[in-house]
Design a protein around this motif. Structure first.
Motif, PDB file in Angstrom:
ATOM      1  N   MET A   1      -0.250 -20.247 -42.980  1.00  0.00           N
ATOM      2  CA  MET A   1       0.354 -20.753 -41.744  1.00  0.00           C
ATOM      3  C   MET A   1       0.382 -19.680 -40.669  1.00  0.00           C
ATOM      4  O   MET A   1       0.058 -19.913 -39.500  1.00  0.00           O
ATOM      5  N   GLU A   2       0.801 -18.503 -41.063  1.00  0.00           N
ATOM      6  CA  GLU A   2       0.864 -17.401 -40.108  1.00  0.00           C
ATOM      7  C   GLU A   2      -0.531 -17.019 -39.635  1.00  0.00           C
ATOM      8  O   GLU A   2      -0.746 -16.658 -38.469  1.00  0.00           O
ATOM      9  N   GLU A   3      -1.500 -17.086 -40.544  1.00  0.00           N
ATOM     10  CA  GLU A   3      -2.868 -16.724 -40.160  1.00  0.00           C
ATOM     11  C   GLU A   3      -3.421 -17.704 -39.134  1.00  0.00           C
ATOM     12  O   GLU A   3      -4.133 -17.326 -38.209  1.00  0.00           O
ATOM     13  N   SER A   4      -3.079 -18.980 -39.283  1.00  0.00           N
ATOM     14  CA  SER A   4      -3.545 -19.979 -38.320  1.00  0.00           C
ATOM     15  C   SER A   4      -2.912 -19.766 -36.955  1.00  0.00           C
ATOM     16  O   SER A   4      -3.549 -19.949 -35.902  1.00  0.00           O
ATOM     17  N   ILE A   5      -1.656 -19.350 -36.956  1.00  0.00           N
ATOM     18  CA  ILE A   5      -0.984 -19.076 -35.685  1.00  0.00           C
ATOM     19  C   ILE A   5      -1.636 -17.897 -34.985  1.00  0.00           C
ATOM     20  O   ILE A   5      -1.903 -17.911 -33.788  1.00  0.00           O
ATOM     21  N   VAL A   6      -1.898 -16.845 -35.733  1.00  0.00           N
ATOM     22  CA  VAL A   6      -2.543 -15.658 -35.159  1.00  0.00           C
ATOM     23  C   VAL A   6      -3.918 -16.018 -34.638  1.00  0.00           C
ATOM     24  O   VAL A   6      -4.337 -15.580 -33.556  1.00  0.00           O
ATOM     25  N   LEU A   7      -4.653 -16.821 -35.401  1.00  0.00           N
ATOM     26  CA  LEU A   7      -5.988 -17.226 -34.973  1.00  0.00           C
ATOM     27  C   LEU A   7      -5.910 -18.060 -33.696  1.00  0.00           C
ATOM     28  O   LEU A   7      -6.730 -17.896 -32.775  1.00  0.00           O
ATOM     29  N   GLY A   8      -4.923 -18.936 -33.607  1.00  0.00           N
ATOM     30  CA  GLY A   8      -4.767 -19.767 -32.410  1.00  0.00           C
ATOM     31  C   GLY A   8      -4.463 -18.918 -31.183  1.00  0.00           C
ATOM     32  O   GLY A   8      -5.004 -19.140 -30.087  1.00  0.00           O
ATOM     33  N   VAL A   9      -3.575 -17.932 -31.356  1.00  0.00           N
ATOM     34  CA  VAL A   9      -3.232 -17.037 -30.235  1.00  0.00           C
ATOM     35  C   VAL A   9      -4.454 -16.257 -29.794  1.00  0.00           C
ATOM     36  O   VAL A   9      -4.720 -16.073 -28.592  1.00  0.00           O
ATOM     37  N   ALA A  10      -5.234 -15.794 -30.777  1.00  0.00           N
ATOM     38  CA  ALA A  10      -6.437 -15.037 -30.442  1.00  0.00           C
ATOM     39  C   ALA A  10      -7.425 -15.893 -29.674  1.00  0.00           C
ATOM     40  O   ALA A  10      -8.076 -15.448 -28.708  1.00  0.00           O
ATOM     41  N   VAL A  11      -7.548 -17.164 -30.103  1.00  0.00           N
ATOM     42  CA  VAL A  11      -8.463 -18.077 -29.400  1.00  0.00           C
ATOM     43  C   VAL A  11      -8.000 -18.304 -27.972  1.00  0.00           C
ATOM     44  O   VAL A  11      -8.808 -18.331 -27.028  1.00  0.00           O
ATOM     45  N   VAL A  12      -6.691 -18.489 -27.812  1.00  0.00           N
ATOM     46  CA  VAL A  12      -6.149 -18.709 -26.457  1.00  0.00           C
ATOM     47  C   VAL A  12      -6.410 -17.488 -25.570  1.00  0.00           C
ATOM     48  O   VAL A  12      -6.823 -17.612 -24.413  1.00  0.00           O
ATOM     49  N   ILE A  13      -6.146 -16.315 -26.136  1.00  0.00           N
ATOM     50  CA  ILE A  13      -6.364 -15.090 -25.351  1.00  0.00           C
ATOM     51  C   ILE A  13      -7.829 -14.955 -24.968  1.00  0.00           C
ATOM     52  O   ILE A  13      -8.184 -14.610 -23.831  1.00  0.00           O
ATOM     53  N   PHE A  14      -8.710 -15.259 -25.954  1.00  0.00           N
ATOM     54  CA  PHE A  14     -10.147 -15.166 -25.681  1.00  0.00           C
ATOM     55  C   PHE A  14     -10.566 -16.172 -24.594  1.00  0.00           C
ATOM     56  O   PHE A  14     -11.365 -15.860 -23.707  1.00  0.00           O
ATOM     57  N   ALA A  15      -9.983 -17.354 -24.666  1.00  0.00           N
ATOM     58  CA  ALA A  15     -10.293 -18.386 -23.665  1.00  0.00           C
ATOM     59  C   ALA A  15      -9.833 -17.954 -22.275  1.00  0.00           C
ATOM     60  O   ALA A  15     -10.532 -18.158 -21.266  1.00  0.00           O
ATOM     61  N   VAL A  16      -8.649 -17.359 -22.233  1.00  0.00           N
ATOM     62  CA  VAL A  16      -8.129 -16.887 -20.937  1.00  0.00           C
ATOM     63  C   VAL A  16      -9.028 -15.806 -20.377  1.00  0.00           C
ATOM     64  O   VAL A  16      -9.336 -15.775 -19.171  1.00  0.00           O
ATOM     65  N   LEU A  17      -9.471 -14.899 -21.225  1.00  0.00           N
ATOM     66  CA  LEU A  17     -10.352 -13.827 -20.772  1.00  0.00           C
ATOM     67  C   LEU A  17     -11.677 -14.398 -20.266  1.00  0.00           C
ATOM     68  O   LEU A  17     -12.203 -13.960 -19.236  1.00  0.00           O
ATOM     69  N   ILE A  18     -12.189 -15.390 -21.022  1.00  0.00           N
ATOM     70  CA  ILE A  18     -13.462 -15.992 -20.611  1.00  0.00           C
ATOM     71  C   ILE A  18     -13.311 -16.692 -19.265  1.00  0.00           C
ATOM     72  O   ILE A  18     -14.159 -16.564 -18.372  1.00  0.00           O
ATOM     73  N   ILE A  19     -12.213 -17.432 -19.122  1.00  0.00           N
ATOM     74  CA  ILE A  19     -11.982 -18.152 -17.857  1.00  0.00           C
ATOM     75  C   ILE A  19     -11.824 -17.172 -16.703  1.00  0.00           C
ATOM     76  O   ILE A  19     -12.345 -17.361 -15.602  1.00  0.00           O
ATOM     77  N   SER A  20     -11.062 -16.075 -16.961  1.00  0.00           N
ATOM     78  CA  SER A  20     -10.852 -15.086 -15.897  1.00  0.00           C
ATOM     79  C   SER A  20     -12.163 -14.420 -15.496  1.00  0.00           C
ATOM     80  O   SER A  20     -12.377 -14.078 -14.332  1.00  0.00           O
ATOM     81  N   LYS A  21     -13.055 -14.254 -16.451  1.00  0.00           N
ATOM     82  CA  LYS A  21     -14.360 -13.680 -16.137  1.00  0.00           C
ATOM     83  C   LYS A  21     -15.221 -14.649 -15.334  1.00  0.00           C
ATOM     84  O   LYS A  21     -16.083 -14.251 -14.547  1.00  0.00           O
ATOM     85  N   GLY A  22     -14.997 -15.940 -15.535  1.00  0.00           N
ATOM     86  CA  GLY A  22     -15.797 -16.934 -14.840  1.00  0.00           C
ATOM     87  C   GLY A  22     -15.277 -17.292 -13.464  1.00  0.00           C
ATOM     88  O   GLY A  22     -15.983 -17.946 -12.687  1.00  0.00           O
ATOM     89  N   VAL A  23     -14.072 -16.905 -13.117  1.00  0.00           N
ATOM     90  CA  VAL A  23     -13.487 -17.213 -11.806  1.00  0.00           C
ATOM     91  C   VAL A  23     -13.627 -15.993 -10.900  1.00  0.00           C
ATOM     92  O   VAL A  23     -13.203 -14.886 -11.272  1.00  0.00           O
ATOM     93  N   LYS A  24     -14.224 -16.208  -9.735  1.00  0.00           N
ATOM     94  CA  LYS A  24     -14.403 -15.115  -8.772  1.00  0.00           C
ATOM     95  C   LYS A  24     -13.832 -15.540  -7.405  1.00  0.00           C
ATOM     96  O   LYS A  24     -14.212 -16.588  -6.874  1.00  0.00           O
ATOM     97  N   ILE A  25     -12.921 -14.762  -6.927  1.00  0.00           N
ATOM     98  CA  ILE A  25     -12.359 -14.976  -5.583  1.00  0.00           C
ATOM     99  C   ILE A  25     -12.897 -13.863  -4.683  1.00  0.00           C
ATOM    100  O   ILE A  25     -12.552 -12.688  -4.863  1.00  0.00           O
ATOM    101  N   VAL A  26     -13.756 -14.242  -3.771  1.00  0.00           N
ATOM    102  CA  VAL A  26     -14.461 -13.270  -2.929  1.00  0.00           C
ATOM    103  C   VAL A  26     -13.744 -13.141  -1.587  1.00  0.00           C
ATOM    104  O   VAL A  26     -13.384 -14.158  -0.962  1.00  0.00           O
ATOM    105  N   SER A  27     -13.540 -11.911  -1.149  1.00  0.00           N
ATOM    106  CA  SER A  27     -12.905 -11.659   0.148  1.00  0.00           C
ATOM    107  C   SER A  27     -13.817 -12.126   1.302  1.00  0.00           C
ATOM    108  O   SER A  27     -15.041 -12.237   1.135  1.00  0.00           O
ATOM    109  N   GLN A  28     -13.212 -12.376   2.457  1.00  0.00           N
ATOM    110  CA  GLN A  28     -13.934 -12.924   3.598  1.00  0.00           C
ATOM    111  C   GLN A  28     -15.115 -12.052   4.013  1.00  0.00           C
ATOM    112  O   GLN A  28     -16.175 -12.547   4.351  1.00  0.00           O
ATOM    113  N   ALA A  29     -14.974 -10.729   4.004  1.00  0.00           N
ATOM    114  CA  ALA A  29     -16.013  -9.833   4.497  1.00  0.00           C
ATOM    115  C   ALA A  29     -16.938  -9.321   3.412  1.00  0.00           C
ATOM    116  O   ALA A  29     -17.819  -8.504   3.696  1.00  0.00           O
ATOM    117  N   ASP A  30     -16.765  -9.781   2.161  1.00  0.00           N
ATOM    118  CA  ASP A  30     -17.566  -9.268   1.049  1.00  0.00           C
ATOM    119  C   ASP A  30     -18.686 -10.234   0.687  1.00  0.00           C
ATOM    120  O   ASP A  30     -18.619 -11.439   0.946  1.00  0.00           O
TER     121      ASP A  30
END
Length: 309
Positions: free
Chosen positions: A1-30
């Motif tokens: 049970m604990e291993e599944s929880i840890v795995l789920g948290v790791a997946v969520v963190i990985f998903a957040v990192l992937i999403i953050s890498k895929g989102v780009k907010i570019v400044s007006q002059a850049d």
């Protein structure tokens, strides 16, 4: 049970990192240059953008604002073999981010070096005086040369300015002496021109004065002639009128003579002189007759004495 929880948290963190890498907010002059699997994919400007993580990555971040490229001071030789030092500034901006990224290693460094070589070539074809006095022409030539080359790099050269031109002290001293001599020459020429202009104006003024005098004399002569003509015409008219009056009335002449005598007696009477005597007209006639008889009497006596002798 604990291993599944840890795995789920790791997946969520990985998903957040992937999403953050895929989102780009570019400044007006850049400007973002995006590569997909090592090849140029697209260019991102100001705003919100989404890319595919791992597959897409940001190759370069550039600015669309105008940038300054400094031209370092360098020694160049003019056409008349004068060694001078010169530096300047190039104003440019990125128009195509992909060309500025892939067509040149460092566009600022490339523009600076191209500006230095172009500047040497342009200065080498100009004499010192033209170099110092025709900066606008030199700026325009540099902008044209740099602009044609920078177009291949996706860069637009907006302006080129020559900041400073330094000459050796000996040349500067000679130039100062030459400028002083030129100023003295211009002062002498200006003074001579002023004197010449003054003499011309004085001569013109005298000429106009003489012309005005001649015109005034001519007008006075015309006026006098006109006056005399009018007086003569008036006298002629008066004589004609008198003649007509005398033809119509025989006593008109006596009237005129009497009028003149009355005017003369009036003027004599109004005179302040004491040596005067006024006699009636009849008395004067009698005196005149007596004098005529006396002259005749004495003349007869003298003739008798002559005959007796």
């Amino acid at each position: 049970m604990e291993e599944s929880i840890v795995l789920g948290v790791a997946v969520v963190i990985f998903a957040v990192l992937i999403i953050s890498k895929g989102v780009k907010i570019v400044s007006q002059a850049d400007l973002y240059v995006i590569e997909r699997l090592g090849k140029f994919h697209k260019e991102l400007d100001g705003g919100f953008h989404i890319i595919i993580p791992i597959i897409d990555k940001v190759r370069a971040v550039l600015t669309s604002r105008e940038q300054l490229v400094d031209i370092e001071k360098q020694a160049v030789i003019t056409k008349d073999n004068v060694n001078i030092s010169i530096d300047g500034i190039v104003f440019c901006k990125v128009e195509d981010a992909s060309m500025a990224t892939y067509n040149v290693m460092n566009f600022k460094y490339a523009i600076a070096n191209l500006a230095m070589t172009t500047l040497r070539a342009e200065i080498g074809a100009m004499v010192l005086d033209d170099t110092l006095s025709n900066r606008e022409t030199l700026n325009a030539k540099l902008q044209s040369e740099l602009g044609s080359a920078a177009t291949n790099w996706g860069i637009k050269v907006t302006r080129v300015e020559i900041a400073d031109i330094s000459v050796p002290p000996s040349i500067e001293k000679a130039m100062n002496m030459q400028m002083e001599a030129e100023r003295e020459k211009r002062a002498i020429q200006t003074k001579a021109e002023a004197q010449k202009e003054a003499q011309i104006r004085e001569a013109e003024a005298f000429k106009q004065s003489e012309i005005l005098k001649a015109e005034a004399i001519e007008r006075m002569a015309d006026a006098k002639k006109y006056e005399q003509e009018k007086i003569a015409a008036g006298q002629q008219e008066a004589i004609n009128l008198i003649n007509e009056a005398m033809m119509k009335n025989e006593k008109a002449a006596e009237f005129l003579l009497a009028k003149d005598r009355v005017a003369a007696f009036k003027a004599l009477a109004e005179s302040s002189s004491t040596n005067k005597m006024i006699l009636p007209y009849d008395v004067t006639q009698m005196i005149g007759s007596t004098s005529v008889l006396g002259d005749a009497f004495f003349k007869g006596i003298s003739d008798t004495k002559v005959n007796n002798a």
